[in-house]
Design a protein around this motif. Structure first.
Motif, PDB file in Angstrom:
ATOM      1  N   TYR A 158      48.484  40.394  46.590  1.00  0.00           N
ATOM      2  CA  TYR A 158      47.750  39.834  47.731  1.00  0.00           C
ATOM      3  C   TYR A 158      48.746  39.364  48.768  1.00  0.00           C
ATOM      4  CZ  TYR A 158      43.692  37.553  49.922  1.00  0.00           C
ATOM      5  OH  TYR A 158      42.687  37.200  50.775  1.00  0.00           O
ATOM      6  N   PHE A 159      48.339  39.365  50.058  1.00  0.00           N
ATOM      7  CA  PHE A 159      49.298  39.026  51.118  1.00  0.00           C
ATOM      8  C   PHE A 159      49.744  37.576  51.058  1.00  0.00           C
ATOM      9  CE2 PHE A 159      45.134  38.264  53.022  1.00  0.00           C
ATOM     10  CZ  PHE A 159      45.313  37.069  53.679  1.00  0.00           C
ATOM     11  N   THR A 160      48.925  36.684  50.480  1.00  0.00           N
ATOM     12  CA  THR A 160      49.323  35.288  50.286  1.00  0.00           C
ATOM     13  C   THR A 160      49.909  35.130  48.892  1.00  0.00           C
ATOM     14  OG1 THR A 160      47.555  34.521  51.745  1.00  0.00           O
ATOM     15  CG2 THR A 160      48.549  32.893  50.294  1.00  0.00           C
ATOM     16  N   LYS A 161      51.082  34.504  48.803  1.00  0.00           N
ATOM     17  CA  LYS A 161      51.729  34.294  47.507  1.00  0.00           C
ATOM     18  C   LYS A 161      52.229  32.845  47.472  1.00  0.00           C
ATOM     19  CE  LYS A 161      53.208  39.111  46.865  1.00  0.00           C
ATOM     20  NZ  LYS A 161      52.503  39.664  48.016  1.00  0.00           N
ATOM     21  N   ASP A 162      51.391  31.965  46.939  1.00  0.00           N
ATOM     22  CA  ASP A 162      51.705  30.532  46.922  1.00  0.00           C
ATOM     23  C   ASP A 162      51.373  29.995  45.527  1.00  0.00           C
ATOM     24  OD1 ASP A 162      52.314  27.958  47.552  1.00  0.00           O
ATOM     25  OD2 ASP A 162      50.755  27.686  49.060  1.00  0.00           O
ATOM     26  N   TYR A 163      52.284  30.217  44.597  1.00  0.00           N
ATOM     27  CA  TYR A 163      52.065  29.825  43.203  1.00  0.00           C
ATOM     28  C   TYR A 163      52.803  28.517  42.909  1.00  0.00           C
ATOM     29  CZ  TYR A 163      50.895  34.803  43.066  1.00  0.00           C
ATOM     30  OH  TYR A 163      50.353  36.039  43.325  1.00  0.00           O
ATOM     31  N   PRO A 164      52.310  27.734  41.925  1.00  0.00           N
ATOM     32  CA  PRO A 164      51.106  27.904  41.102  1.00  0.00           C
ATOM     33  C   PRO A 164      49.841  27.667  41.927  1.00  0.00           C
ATOM     34  CG  PRO A 164      52.088  25.776  40.665  1.00  0.00           C
ATOM     35  CD  PRO A 164      53.033  26.497  41.589  1.00  0.00           C
ATOM     36  N   ALA A 165      48.697  28.044  41.343  1.00  0.00           N
ATOM     37  CA  ALA A 165      47.470  27.969  42.121  1.00  0.00           C
ATOM     38  C   ALA A 165      46.250  27.790  41.230  1.00  0.00           C
ATOM     39  CB  ALA A 165      47.309  29.248  42.945  1.00  0.00           C
ATOM     40  N   ILE A 166      45.219  27.199  41.827  1.00  0.00           N
ATOM     41  CA  ILE A 166      43.878  27.199  41.239  1.00  0.00           C
ATOM     42  C   ILE A 166      43.050  28.113  42.130  1.00  0.00           C
ATOM     43  CG2 ILE A 166      41.815  25.825  40.745  1.00  0.00           C
ATOM     44  CD1 ILE A 166      43.688  23.466  40.198  1.00  0.00           C
ATOM     45  N   LEU A 167      42.654  29.250  41.584  1.00  0.00           N
ATOM     46  CA  LEU A 167      41.941  30.246  42.377  1.00  0.00           C
ATOM     47  C   LEU A 167      40.429  29.999  42.350  1.00  0.00           C
ATOM     48  CD1 LEU A 167      43.931  33.499  41.490  1.00  0.00           C
ATOM     49  CD2 LEU A 167      44.418  31.732  43.182  1.00  0.00           C
ATOM     50  N   GLY A 168      39.698  30.969  42.870  1.00  0.00           N
ATOM     51  CA  GLY A 168      38.243  30.872  42.919  1.00  0.00           C
ATOM     52  C   GLY A 168      37.763  30.634  44.331  1.00  0.00           C
ATOM     53  N   SER A 169      37.080  31.625  44.911  1.00  0.00           N
ATOM     54  CA  SER A 169      36.598  31.515  46.286  1.00  0.00           C
ATOM     55  C   SER A 169      35.103  31.220  46.366  1.00  0.00           C
ATOM     56  CB  SER A 169      36.888  32.827  47.039  1.00  0.00           C
ATOM     57  OG  SER A 169      38.259  33.141  47.004  1.00  0.00           O
ATOM     58  N   ASP A 215      43.507  24.676  46.757  1.00  0.00           N
ATOM     59  CA  ASP A 215      42.883  24.734  45.436  1.00  0.00           C
ATOM     60  C   ASP A 215      41.458  25.251  45.553  1.00  0.00           C
ATOM     61  OD1 ASP A 215      45.141  23.809  44.213  1.00  0.00           O
ATOM     62  OD2 ASP A 215      44.394  21.779  43.850  1.00  0.00           O
ATOM     63  N   GLY A 216      41.109  26.164  44.625  1.00  0.00           N
ATOM     64  CA  GLY A 216      39.817  26.820  44.700  1.00  0.00           C
ATOM     65  C   GLY A 216      38.783  26.299  43.737  1.00  0.00           C
ATOM     66  N   ALA A 217      37.819  27.171  43.441  1.00  0.00           N
ATOM     67  CA  ALA A 217      36.577  26.776  42.776  1.00  0.00           C
ATOM     68  C   ALA A 217      36.577  26.920  41.269  1.00  0.00           C
ATOM     69  CB  ALA A 217      35.416  27.588  43.362  1.00  0.00           C
ATOM     70  N   PHE A 218      37.655  27.407  40.683  1.00  0.00           N
ATOM     71  CA  PHE A 218      37.706  27.501  39.225  1.00  0.00           C
ATOM     72  C   PHE A 218      38.099  26.137  38.647  1.00  0.00           C
ATOM     73  CE2 PHE A 218      38.898  32.251  39.697  1.00  0.00           C
ATOM     74  CZ  PHE A 218      37.567  32.586  39.849  1.00  0.00           C
ATOM     75  N   ALA A 219      37.215  25.175  38.880  1.00  0.00           N
ATOM     76  CA  ALA A 219      37.474  23.793  38.487  1.00  0.00           C
ATOM     77  C   ALA A 219      36.154  23.031  38.487  1.00  0.00           C
ATOM     78  CB  ALA A 219      38.464  23.136  39.458  1.00  0.00           C
TER      79      ALA A 219
END
Length: 332
Positions: free
Chosen positions: A49-60, A109-113
């Motif tokens: 993916y064009f954005t690379k900002d790790y670590p991450a909490i994904l989920g849109s 931080d995304g929605a997998f939480a």
């Protein structure tokens, strides 16, 4: 709170404990009841993916209940069941997103939480006829289908529309939306079973693109299309140009099968075709999409629901590509 964590590229998704977010000015905190997967999540996992900002909490994509609002936010949102528009900072050009455009789930931080913090402007009341799982399935796939089909291609009642790749989330929304407004819907798929399921959603007929001469056979059956919605590109796109009626519009939202084959320019300019690239959508697109779902009583197709702690398993299920509809994780 519990959250799903991606440490780095090519690492598995793992369950962690993390501090619950707090709402700042103009923000709200949503208790997530369900979140849906997108191929974007797997691409990020593999570093594609064009954005690379790790670590991450994904989920849109998510739906839930507003539990906290920040300064300047109307307290009427407290306790509301909502869908979250995952896109922000589109920019001033309604024709295309700007450089600041971003999607929930990286870098934020995304929605997998269990809880997610979002801009209050991105909250939309959940249509009452939807469960949290169905509502969570809607955001990115729904707005992508809506923008490609209506905003870009100007689909109207009575148009004949072809949707490729029936079975994927965006394609299924395109089928449902088009049928709901009175268009005649045809589909392609590599699975006869998925074509049959698409008929249950309102499609008139379809064809298996793995069959020899499928484009010619479809032209003989359907006679051409006013609007074509495609997320595959590849060699098959040549057939889509042939299938478009004079003055037809083709909306492209993806390219899963790669580079487009050799096109005859005359088939484009002589038929005066319009080929529109499209991805996700504006805040207006999202609001209009939710309104359409509410007014027409459209129910997103959910293929399977996993518990939050099995998000890694859910990703591998999606990667296998056997689903018909959206894959959702539930947060109990």
């Amino acid at each position: 709170m519990k959250a799903i964590y991606l440490e780095a590229i090519n690492k598995p998704f793992t369950l962690i404990e993390k501090e619950k977010p707090s709402a700042g000015p103009g923000e709200a905190v949503v208790q997530v009841k369900a979140a849906a997967l997108n191929h974007r999540d797997v691409w990020i996992q593999y570093g594609r993916y064009f954005t690379k900002d790790y670590p991450a909490i994904l989920g849109s994509d998510c739906a839930g209940i507003v539990t906290e609002v920040g300064e300047g936010v109307d307290k009427m949102w407290l306790g509301k069941e909502v869908i979250v528009d995952p896109s922000s900072d589109w920019g001033d050009n309604l024709r295309a997103q700007g450089k600041e455009f971003k999607v929930l789930g990286m870098p934020e931080d995304g929605a997998f939480a269990e809880y997610v913090k979002v801009q209050a402007a991105n909250l939309h009341e959940k249509p009452e006829h939807l469960t949290f799982e169905e509502a969570a399935a809607l955001p990115l796939g729904g707005v992508t289908a809506y923008r490609a089909m209506f905003t870009k291609c100007g689909l109207q009642a009575g148009d004949k529309v072809l949707v490729t790749g029936a079975g994927g989330g965006v394609a299924l929304f395109a089928i449902q939306f088009a049928a709901a407004v009175g268009a005649e819907v045809w589909v392609t798929s590599g699975s006869d079973e998925k074509i049959g399921l698409a008929l249950d959603l309102g499609a008139t007929d379809g064809i298996n693109y793995k069959s020899e001469g499928w484009g010619k056979a479809l032209k003989e059956k359907a006679g051409g299309f006013d609007v074509i919605i495609d997320g595959a590109a590849g060699e098959g796109f040549v057939q889509l140009v042939k299938l478009a009626k004079p003055g037809g519009r083709i909306g492209m939202y993806g390219g899963t099968t790669g580079m487009i084959g050799q096109l005859n320019p005359a088939e484009i300019f002589w038929k005066q075709l319009a080929i529109h690239g499209s991805t996700m959508g504006t805040a207006q697109d999202f609001a209009e999409m939710v309104r359409l779902v509410d007014e027409k009583g459209i129910k997103p197709v959910v293929d399977i629901v996993f518990p939050l702690e099995k998000t890694e398993e859910a990703m591998r299920y999606m990667e296998a590509g056997k689903q018909f509809g959206k894959i959702v994780v539930r947060i109990d």
